[in-house]
Write a protein that holds these residues in place. Structure first.
Motif, PDB file in Angstrom:
ATOM      1  N   GLU A 183       0.769  -1.143  -0.165  1.00  0.00           N
ATOM      2  CA  GLU A 183      -0.138  -0.195   0.009  1.00  0.00           C
ATOM      3  C   GLU A 183       0.654   1.363  -0.013  1.00  0.00           C
ATOM      4  OE1 GLU A 183      -2.277   0.645   3.458  1.00  0.00           O
ATOM      5  OE2 GLU A 183      -0.840  -0.914   4.822  1.00  0.00           O
ATOM      6  N   HIS A 184       2.213   1.185  -0.042  1.00  0.00           N
ATOM      7  CA  HIS A 184       3.023   2.303   0.402  1.00  0.00           C
ATOM      8  C   HIS A 184       3.778   2.413  -0.803  1.00  0.00           C
ATOM      9  CE1 HIS A 184       1.682   3.015   4.202  1.00  0.00           C
ATOM     10  NE2 HIS A 184       1.930   1.677   4.701  1.00  0.00           N
ATOM     11  N   GLY A 185       4.080   1.389  -1.729  1.00  0.00           N
ATOM     12  CA  GLY A 185       4.816   1.333  -2.786  1.00  0.00           C
ATOM     13  C   GLY A 185       5.288   0.130  -3.202  1.00  0.00           C
ATOM     14  N   GLY A 229      19.057  -7.965  -6.311  1.00  0.00           N
ATOM     15  CA  GLY A 229      20.013  -9.009  -6.076  1.00  0.00           C
ATOM     16  C   GLY A 229      20.587  -9.488  -4.591  1.00  0.00           C
ATOM     17  N   LEU A 230      19.649  -8.898  -3.673  1.00  0.00           N
ATOM     18  CA  LEU A 230      19.751  -9.325  -2.323  1.00  0.00           C
ATOM     19  C   LEU A 230      18.596  -9.885  -1.749  1.00  0.00           C
ATOM     20  CD1 LEU A 230      21.293  -5.940  -0.679  1.00  0.00           C
ATOM     21  CD2 LEU A 230      22.550  -7.894  -1.749  1.00  0.00           C
ATOM     22  N   ASP A 231      18.903 -10.702  -0.752  1.00  0.00           N
ATOM     23  CA  ASP A 231      17.631 -11.389  -0.217  1.00  0.00           C
ATOM     24  C   ASP A 231      16.443 -10.236   0.147  1.00  0.00           C
ATOM     25  OD1 ASP A 231      18.560 -13.629  -0.509  1.00  0.00           O
ATOM     26  OD2 ASP A 231      19.122 -14.247   1.735  1.00  0.00           O
ATOM     27  N   LYS A 232      17.014  -9.269   0.595  1.00  0.00           N
ATOM     28  CA  LYS A 232      16.004  -8.221   1.039  1.00  0.00           C
ATOM     29  C   LYS A 232      15.675  -7.355  -0.121  1.00  0.00           C
ATOM     30  CE  LYS A 232      15.405  -4.301   4.110  1.00  0.00           C
ATOM     31  NZ  LYS A 232      15.782  -3.200   5.090  1.00  0.00           N
ATOM     32  N   ASP A 233      14.601  -6.996  -0.709  1.00  0.00           N
ATOM     33  CA  ASP A 233      14.370  -6.406  -1.771  1.00  0.00           C
ATOM     34  C   ASP A 233      14.258  -4.860  -1.361  1.00  0.00           C
ATOM     35  OD1 ASP A 233      13.786  -8.683  -3.341  1.00  0.00           O
ATOM     36  OD2 ASP A 233      11.410  -8.663  -2.644  1.00  0.00           O
ATOM     37  N   LEU A 234      14.500  -4.074  -2.491  1.00  0.00           N
ATOM     38  CA  LEU A 234      14.539  -2.574  -2.445  1.00  0.00           C
ATOM     39  C   LEU A 234      13.319  -1.937  -2.602  1.00  0.00           C
ATOM     40  CD1 LEU A 234      16.747  -0.242  -2.157  1.00  0.00           C
ATOM     41  CD2 LEU A 234      16.922  -0.267  -4.597  1.00  0.00           C
ATOM     42  N   PHE A 235      12.969  -1.194  -1.846  1.00  0.00           N
ATOM     43  CA  PHE A 235      11.649  -0.445  -1.698  1.00  0.00           C
ATOM     44  C   PHE A 235      11.720   0.892  -2.389  1.00  0.00           C
ATOM     45  CE2 PHE A 235       8.214   2.162   0.344  1.00  0.00           C
ATOM     46  CZ  PHE A 235       7.351   1.327   0.066  1.00  0.00           C
ATOM     47  N   ALA A 236      10.671   1.021  -3.156  1.00  0.00           N
ATOM     48  CA  ALA A 236      10.333   2.267  -4.036  1.00  0.00           C
ATOM     49  C   ALA A 236       9.147   2.751  -3.671  1.00  0.00           C
ATOM     50  CB  ALA A 236      10.383   2.078  -5.524  1.00  0.00           C
ATOM     51  N   PRO A 237       9.039   3.881  -2.720  1.00  0.00           N
ATOM     52  CA  PRO A 237       7.937   4.564  -2.117  1.00  0.00           C
ATOM     53  C   PRO A 237       7.283   5.293  -3.086  1.00  0.00           C
ATOM     54  CG  PRO A 237       9.859   5.593  -1.317  1.00  0.00           C
ATOM     55  CD  PRO A 237      10.263   4.500  -2.223  1.00  0.00           C
ATOM     56  N   PHE A 238       5.894   5.442  -3.002  1.00  0.00           N
ATOM     57  CA  PHE A 238       5.156   5.953  -4.200  1.00  0.00           C
ATOM     58  C   PHE A 238       5.530   7.228  -4.486  1.00  0.00           C
ATOM     59  CE2 PHE A 238       1.306   3.010  -2.858  1.00  0.00           C
ATOM     60  CZ  PHE A 238       1.544   2.510  -4.034  1.00  0.00           C
ATOM     61  N   GLY A 239       5.896   8.173  -3.580  1.00  0.00           N
ATOM     62  CA  GLY A 239       6.374   9.628  -3.913  1.00  0.00           C
ATOM     63  C   GLY A 239       7.601   9.569  -4.690  1.00  0.00           C
ATOM     64  N   GLU A 240       8.354   8.440  -4.932  1.00  0.00           N
ATOM     65  CA  GLU A 240       9.645   8.505  -5.735  1.00  0.00           C
ATOM     66  C   GLU A 240       9.327   7.692  -6.987  1.00  0.00           C
ATOM     67  OE1 GLU A 240      12.234   9.942  -5.162  1.00  0.00           O
ATOM     68  OE2 GLU A 240      12.112  10.769  -2.891  1.00  0.00           O
ATOM     69  N   GLN A 241       8.107   7.455  -7.358  1.00  0.00           N
ATOM     70  CA  GLN A 241       7.869   6.795  -8.731  1.00  0.00           C
ATOM     71  C   GLN A 241       7.359   7.818  -9.706  1.00  0.00           C
ATOM     72  OE1 GLN A 241       4.885   3.464  -7.809  1.00  0.00           O
ATOM     73  NE2 GLN A 241       6.172   2.808  -6.155  1.00  0.00           N
ATOM     74  N   VAL A 242       7.870   7.605 -10.837  1.00  0.00           N
ATOM     75  CA  VAL A 242       7.591   8.563 -12.017  1.00  0.00           C
ATOM     76  C   VAL A 242       6.200   8.242 -12.538  1.00  0.00           C
ATOM     77  CG1 VAL A 242       8.687   7.425 -13.759  1.00  0.00           C
ATOM     78  CG2 VAL A 242       8.505   9.613 -13.792  1.00  0.00           C
ATOM     79  N   LYS A 256       2.547   4.816 -11.776  1.00  0.00           N
ATOM     80  CA  LYS A 256       2.401   3.681 -11.274  1.00  0.00           C
ATOM     81  C   LYS A 256       2.869   2.624 -11.627  1.00  0.00           C
ATOM     82  CE  LYS A 256      -1.848   1.429  -9.362  1.00  0.00           C
ATOM     83  NZ  LYS A 256      -3.179   1.545  -9.356  1.00  0.00           N
ATOM     84  N   LEU A 257       3.636   1.715 -10.710  1.00  0.00           N
ATOM     85  CA  LEU A 257       4.260   0.233 -11.187  1.00  0.00           C
ATOM     86  C   LEU A 257       3.396  -0.831 -10.991  1.00  0.00           C
ATOM     87  CD1 LEU A 257       7.677   1.133  -9.521  1.00  0.00           C
ATOM     88  CD2 LEU A 257       7.292   1.274 -11.986  1.00  0.00           C
ATOM     89  N   ALA A 258       3.664  -2.124 -11.560  1.00  0.00           N
ATOM     90  CA  ALA A 258       3.149  -3.258 -11.518  1.00  0.00           C
ATOM     91  C   ALA A 258       4.191  -4.160 -11.432  1.00  0.00           C
ATOM     92  CB  ALA A 258       1.984  -3.348 -12.632  1.00  0.00           C
ATOM     93  N   PHE A 285      16.515   3.259  -0.329  1.00  0.00           N
ATOM     94  CA  PHE A 285      15.161   3.445  -1.287  1.00  0.00           C
ATOM     95  C   PHE A 285      15.621   3.468  -2.721  1.00  0.00           C
ATOM     96  CE2 PHE A 285      15.566   7.653  -0.016  1.00  0.00           C
ATOM     97  CZ  PHE A 285      14.967   8.366  -1.218  1.00  0.00           C
ATOM     98  N   ALA A 286      14.378   3.299  -3.550  1.00  0.00           N
ATOM     99  CA  ALA A 286      14.755   3.648  -4.855  1.00  0.00           C
ATOM    100  C   ALA A 286      13.996   4.359  -5.474  1.00  0.00           C
ATOM    101  CB  ALA A 286      14.552   2.079  -5.578  1.00  0.00           C
ATOM    102  N   ALA A 287      14.561   5.337  -6.399  1.00  0.00           N
ATOM    103  CA  ALA A 287      13.594   6.345  -7.181  1.00  0.00           C
ATOM    104  C   ALA A 287      13.630   6.178  -8.497  1.00  0.00           C
ATOM    105  CB  ALA A 287      14.129   7.784  -6.755  1.00  0.00           C
ATOM    106  N   SER A 288      12.348   6.113  -9.234  1.00  0.00           N
ATOM    107  CA  SER A 288      12.254   6.048 -10.538  1.00  0.00           C
ATOM    108  C   SER A 288      12.073   7.613 -11.152  1.00  0.00           C
ATOM    109  CB  SER A 288      11.209   5.183 -11.056  1.00  0.00           C
ATOM    110  OG  SER A 288       9.787   5.552 -10.654  1.00  0.00           O
ATOM    111  N   ARG A 289      11.541   8.465 -10.159  1.00  0.00           N
ATOM    112  CA  ARG A 289      11.658   9.890 -10.389  1.00  0.00           C
ATOM    113  C   ARG A 289      12.934  10.632 -10.430  1.00  0.00           C
ATOM    114  NH1 ARG A 289       7.183  12.726 -10.341  1.00  0.00           N
ATOM    115  NH2 ARG A 289       6.205  11.253  -8.958  1.00  0.00           N
TER     116      ARG A 289
END
Length: 279
Positions: free
Chosen positions: A85-87, A93-106, A108-110, A129-133
């Motif tokens: 609900e947040h991103g 490449g790691l066991d723990k996935d990288l989070f991309a919050p909604f506010g940093e997305q250019v 909506k992702l699927a 965290f990851a940013a596509s913006r």
């Protein structure tokens, strides 16, 4: 967050103690856990290991011997593997996935989407965290960049006139569609040359060198095509530009100029319907 720890970076660090849960390594003056499941076989106190520094699900510093697709501040093509609900969560490449919050997305992702993201750090929490913006994360100081510089490129998008590229992992640039002579897809990594430093501090990029170097490169492409074709290339100065572009990834003008140079050097013969290698 522990101040001074190089979160998001690869480091080499000594093993200083063992525990039931793994090994502790000394990183920037602190003892940080490398969980047991990630400890290399035979590793013990006194060894020096290469590890990546990040945080666990409770925001505690932790180490891994796995290497991510990108370090802090770097750009990489990553795939969405889960949503919340947040991103979005990305495989990097790691066991723990990288989070991309909604506010940093250019946009909506699927799940299954693949985009170029930048790895960033939340200074308050120490979380990566990851940013596509991407626009806020480019370096717009291009005072050290010169026309003709060789640069490394990563395609991150398209617009109506060409491909948008990350230049040398820092700047933003554009490869004009009519100068690419090949399909460019998001995530493609390639070498280019600066065509122009623009007044808006963005860069125009070409995929071919200029001047005599460009002619030399084009001549070599033609020679390689001739060798691959057993000494024959079914192209000539009357061939359609689209055919030349499809087969050699160059303009008709560049083809004719390079072909003329090879002919004058007596390396090729111009025959009906094509070119024959003389070497």
């Amino acid at each position: 967050m522990s101040v001074g720890l190089p979160i998001g970076e690869l480091v080499t660090a000594p093993v200083v103690s063992e525990a039931d849960q793994g090994l502790y390594l000394r990183v920037a003056g602190e003892d940080v856990l490398l969980p047991g499941r990630l400890v290399p076989e035979g590793a013990r106190v006194g060894d020096v290991l290469r590890v990546f520094v990040h945080t666990d699900s409770e925001d505690r510093p932790v180490l891994t011997t796995e290497e991510p697709a990108a370090l802090l501040g770097e750009f990489a093509l990553l795939e969405v593997v889960d949503l919340s609900e947040h991103g979005a969560f990305l495989d990097w490449g790691l066991d723990k996935d990288l989070f991309a919050p909604f506010g940093e997305q250019v946009r909506k992702l699927a799940v299954g989407d693949r985009m170029v993201f930048r790895v960033c750090l939340d200074e308050r929490t120490g979380r990566l965290f990851a940013a596509s913006r991407l626009a806020p994360h480019f370096d717009y100081d291009v005072s050290a960049v010169r026309a003709g510089d060789e640069v490394e490129l990563l395609v991150y998008g398209q617009n109506e006139i060409g491909a948008l590229v990350v230049v040398d992992g820092r700047h933003t640039g554009l490869v004009y569609r009519n100068e690419a002579f090949r399909p460019l897809r998001v995530g493609d990594a390639l070498t280019g040359w600066v065509k122009q430093v623009r007044e808006d501090n963005k860069l125009d990029i070409r995929l071919q060198r200029s001047g005599r170097a460009a002619i030399d490169d084009a001549e070599e492409v033609i020679l390689e095509a001739l060798r691959a074709g057993g000494g024959w290339l079914a192209l000539h100065d009357k061939s359609p530009p689209e055919q030349i572009r499809a087969e050699l990834r160059m303009s008709k003008k560049a083809f004719k100029r390079a072909l003329g140079g090879l002919y004058k050097a007596r390396r090729v013969a111009l025959e009906e319907g094509g070119v024959r290698l003389l070497d």
